[in-house]
Motif scaffolding. Structure first.
Motif, PDB file in Angstrom:
ATOM      1  N   LEU A  80       0.734  -1.681  -0.119  1.00  0.00           N
ATOM      2  CA  LEU A  80      -0.405  -0.174  -0.032  1.00  0.00           C
ATOM      3  C   LEU A  80       0.369   1.088  -0.205  1.00  0.00           C
ATOM      4  N   THR A  81       1.939   0.763   0.351  1.00  0.00           N
ATOM      5  CA  THR A  81       2.413   2.593   0.803  1.00  0.00           C
ATOM      6  C   THR A  81       3.498   2.856   0.141  1.00  0.00           C
ATOM      7  N   LEU A  82       4.500   1.160  -0.109  1.00  0.00           N
ATOM      8  CA  LEU A  82       5.158   1.269  -1.408  1.00  0.00           C
ATOM      9  C   LEU A  82       4.876   0.676  -2.751  1.00  0.00           C
ATOM     10  N   PRO A  83       3.720   0.432  -3.703  1.00  0.00           N
ATOM     11  CA  PRO A  83       3.099  -0.148  -4.407  1.00  0.00           C
ATOM     12  C   PRO A  83       4.726  -1.141  -5.440  1.00  0.00           C
ATOM     13  N   ASP A  84       5.452  -0.104  -6.364  1.00  0.00           N
ATOM     14  CA  ASP A  84       6.458  -0.653  -6.686  1.00  0.00           C
ATOM     15  C   ASP A  84       7.142  -1.343  -6.456  1.00  0.00           C
ATOM     16  N   LEU A  85       7.322  -1.670  -5.089  1.00  0.00           N
ATOM     17  CA  LEU A  85       8.649  -2.115  -4.610  1.00  0.00           C
ATOM     18  C   LEU A  85       8.665  -3.680  -4.794  1.00  0.00           C
ATOM     19  N   TYR A  86       7.728  -4.615  -5.070  1.00  0.00           N
ATOM     20  CA  TYR A  86       7.399  -6.010  -4.559  1.00  0.00           C
ATOM     21  C   TYR A  86       6.427  -5.776  -5.931  1.00  0.00           C
ATOM     22  N   PRO A  87       6.954  -5.689  -7.430  1.00  0.00           N
ATOM     23  CA  PRO A  87       6.273  -6.874  -8.192  1.00  0.00           C
ATOM     24  C   PRO A  87       5.013  -7.659  -8.140  1.00  0.00           C
ATOM     25  N   GLU A  88       3.167  -8.295  -8.644  1.00  0.00           N
ATOM     26  CA  GLU A  88       2.793  -8.800  -8.377  1.00  0.00           C
ATOM     27  C   GLU A  88       3.053 -10.714  -8.071  1.00  0.00           C
ATOM     28  N   GLU A  89       3.714 -10.800  -9.255  1.00  0.00           N
ATOM     29  CA  GLU A  89       4.662 -12.305  -9.238  1.00  0.00           C
ATOM     30  C   GLU A  89       5.440 -12.375  -8.450  1.00  0.00           C
ATOM     31  N   GLU A  90       5.850 -11.302  -7.380  1.00  0.00           N
ATOM     32  CA  GLU A  90       6.925 -11.491  -5.720  1.00  0.00           C
ATOM     33  C   GLU A  90       6.286 -11.830  -4.924  1.00  0.00           C
ATOM     34  N   ARG A  91       5.486 -10.531  -4.909  1.00  0.00           N
ATOM     35  CA  ARG A  91       4.293 -11.184  -3.661  1.00  0.00           C
ATOM     36  C   ARG A  91       3.550 -12.244  -3.834  1.00  0.00           C
ATOM     37  N   GLU A  92       3.240 -12.846  -4.713  1.00  0.00           N
ATOM     38  CA  GLU A  92       2.926 -14.444  -5.051  1.00  0.00           C
ATOM     39  C   GLU A  92       3.742 -15.432  -4.176  1.00  0.00           C
ATOM     40  N   ALA A  93       4.712 -15.200  -4.545  1.00  0.00           N
ATOM     41  CA  ALA A  93       6.456 -16.160  -4.300  1.00  0.00           C
ATOM     42  C   ALA A  93       6.122 -15.644  -2.886  1.00  0.00           C
ATOM     43  N   LEU A  94       6.568 -14.872  -2.775  1.00  0.00           N
ATOM     44  CA  LEU A  94       7.165 -14.513  -1.376  1.00  0.00           C
ATOM     45  C   LEU A  94       5.612 -15.001  -0.143  1.00  0.00           C
ATOM     46  N   VAL A  95       4.490 -14.635  -0.912  1.00  0.00           N
ATOM     47  CA  VAL A  95       3.488 -15.140   0.339  1.00  0.00           C
ATOM     48  C   VAL A  95       3.208 -17.297   0.092  1.00  0.00           C
ATOM     49  N   LYS A  96       3.893 -17.197  -1.056  1.00  0.00           N
ATOM     50  CA  LYS A  96       3.961 -19.263  -1.312  1.00  0.00           C
ATOM     51  C   LYS A  96       4.838 -19.058   0.384  1.00  0.00           C
ATOM     52  N   ALA A  97       6.425 -18.586  -0.369  1.00  0.00           N
ATOM     53  CA  ALA A  97       7.668 -19.030   0.803  1.00  0.00           C
ATOM     54  C   ALA A  97       7.709 -18.868   1.915  1.00  0.00           C
ATOM     55  N   ALA A  98       6.774 -17.706   2.663  1.00  0.00           N
ATOM     56  CA  ALA A  98       5.951 -17.470   3.692  1.00  0.00           C
ATOM     57  C   ALA A  98       5.138 -18.725   4.897  1.00  0.00           C
ATOM     58  N   VAL A  99       4.670 -19.459   3.894  1.00  0.00           N
ATOM     59  CA  VAL A  99       3.692 -20.289   3.974  1.00  0.00           C
ATOM     60  C   VAL A  99       4.515 -21.654   4.200  1.00  0.00           C
ATOM     61  N   ASP A 100       5.013 -21.365   3.034  1.00  0.00           N
ATOM     62  CA  ASP A 100       5.995 -23.071   2.908  1.00  0.00           C
ATOM     63  C   ASP A 100       7.238 -22.855   4.165  1.00  0.00           C
ATOM     64  N   ARG A 101       7.350 -22.127   4.446  1.00  0.00           N
ATOM     65  CA  ARG A 101       9.065 -21.336   5.392  1.00  0.00           C
ATOM     66  C   ARG A 101       7.769 -22.166   7.002  1.00  0.00           C
ATOM     67  N   ILE A 102       6.986 -20.832   7.051  1.00  0.00           N
ATOM     68  CA  ILE A 102       6.670 -20.588   8.405  1.00  0.00           C
ATOM     69  C   ILE A 102       5.536 -22.197   8.742  1.00  0.00           C
ATOM     70  N   VAL A 103       4.763 -22.232   8.178  1.00  0.00           N
ATOM     71  CA  VAL A 103       3.447 -23.696   8.098  1.00  0.00           C
ATOM     72  C   VAL A 103       4.653 -24.891   7.613  1.00  0.00           C
ATOM     73  N   GLY A 104       5.339 -25.215   6.797  1.00  0.00           N
ATOM     74  CA  GLY A 104       5.441 -26.206   6.507  1.00  0.00           C
ATOM     75  C   GLY A 104       7.090 -26.985   6.506  1.00  0.00           C
ATOM     76  N   ALA A 105       7.538 -25.971   7.906  1.00  0.00           N
ATOM     77  CA  ALA A 105       8.568 -26.277   8.526  1.00  0.00           C
ATOM     78  C   ALA A 105       8.562 -26.606  10.047  1.00  0.00           C
ATOM     79  N   GLY A 106       7.237 -26.725  10.320  1.00  0.00           N
ATOM     80  CA  GLY A 106       6.787 -27.784  11.552  1.00  0.00           C
ATOM     81  C   GLY A 106       6.566 -26.602  12.753  1.00  0.00           C
ATOM     82  N   PRO A 107       6.686 -26.846  13.978  1.00  0.00           N
ATOM     83  CA  PRO A 107       5.842 -25.924  15.353  1.00  0.00           C
ATOM     84  C   PRO A 107       7.243 -25.448  15.626  1.00  0.00           C
ATOM     85  N   ALA A 108       7.972 -24.433  16.010  1.00  0.00           N
ATOM     86  CA  ALA A 108       8.432 -24.138  16.748  1.00  0.00           C
ATOM     87  C   ALA A 108       8.927 -24.694  17.689  1.00  0.00           C
ATOM     88  N   GLU A 109       9.730 -24.646  18.623  1.00  0.00           N
ATOM     89  CA  GLU A 109       9.852 -25.176  19.137  1.00  0.00           C
ATOM     90  C   GLU A 109      10.290 -24.347  20.981  1.00  0.00           C
TER      91      GLU A 109
END
Length: 195
Positions: free
Chosen positions: A166-195
């Motif tokens: 919203l504040t820097l709309p040109d920072l991450y193009p749509e494709e990169e934003r989508e990749a960032l969301v997928k990576a966040a889910v994969d790394r945070i959720v896919g990594a399993g519970p935090a110890e």
């Protein structure tokens, strides 16, 4: 006695959201809200006892307008329970919140104003805490992968991605934003519970 109706109140609160997003909390006056809502001067002051009430109502209204529609809720209830589905849901969430630009910017203004107004901070803290708890409860009941900590980490991560969008709309193009969301889910959720 002034006849008050729910539609007029909602229009005034929606106008307050627009003013907050455009002018910031300091620009939020009853007159500015009346002008934005295209109603006679003095209308907002008939509906709200003071500015604090208007600020609080605006915060609640942002949440109402950010809720997913019934079609989305139905679709989610029958979707697969895997990381790809989770990533898709998070991409849709980022898009839904980002598409209500003025609402999210107004909410950020409210949070900043809450640092100066203890009552507003209390209301916002309660509201955000309830939102976090509702998201965790929904997640736990949904059967999606991940735990409560993953939900909270994703909320923190994606909220900042939305701020960037919203504040820097040109920072991450749509494709990169989508990749960032997928990576966040994969790394945070896919990594399993935090110890």
């Amino acid at each position: 006695m002034v006849r008050r109706n729910d539609e007029r109140r909602a229009a005034l609160v929606d106008a307050a959201i627009e003013v907050l997003a455009r002018e910031g909390a300091r620009g939020l006056t009853f007159r500015a809200v009346d002008t934005e809502a295209a109603v006679p001067n003095g209308t907002a002051s008939n509906y709200f006892a003071n500015r604090d009430e208007l600020l609080t109502q605006a915060g609640s209204r942002v949440y109402e307008r950010l809720q997913p529609d019934e079609a989305t809720i139905r679709r989610v209830s029958t979707a697969d329970r895997d990381l790809e589905t989770y990533a898709q849901l998070m991409r849709e969430l980022v898009e839904r919140v980002s598409s209500f630009r003025t609402g999210y910017l107004a909410f950020l203004e409210l949070r900043l104003e809450g640092t100066r107004r203890p009552e507003l901070r209390r209301v916002l803290t309660e509201r955000v805490r309830a939102d976090v708890e509702a998201n965790v409860a929904y997640h736990e009941a949904s059967g999606l992968p991940g735990d409560a900590m993953a939900v909270k980490l994703l909320m923190l991560t994606l909220n900042w991605l939305i701020v960037e969008q919203l504040t820097l709309p040109d920072l991450y193009p749509e494709e990169e934003r989508e990749a960032l969301v997928k990576a966040a889910v994969d790394r945070i959720v896919g990594a399993g519970p935090a110890e």
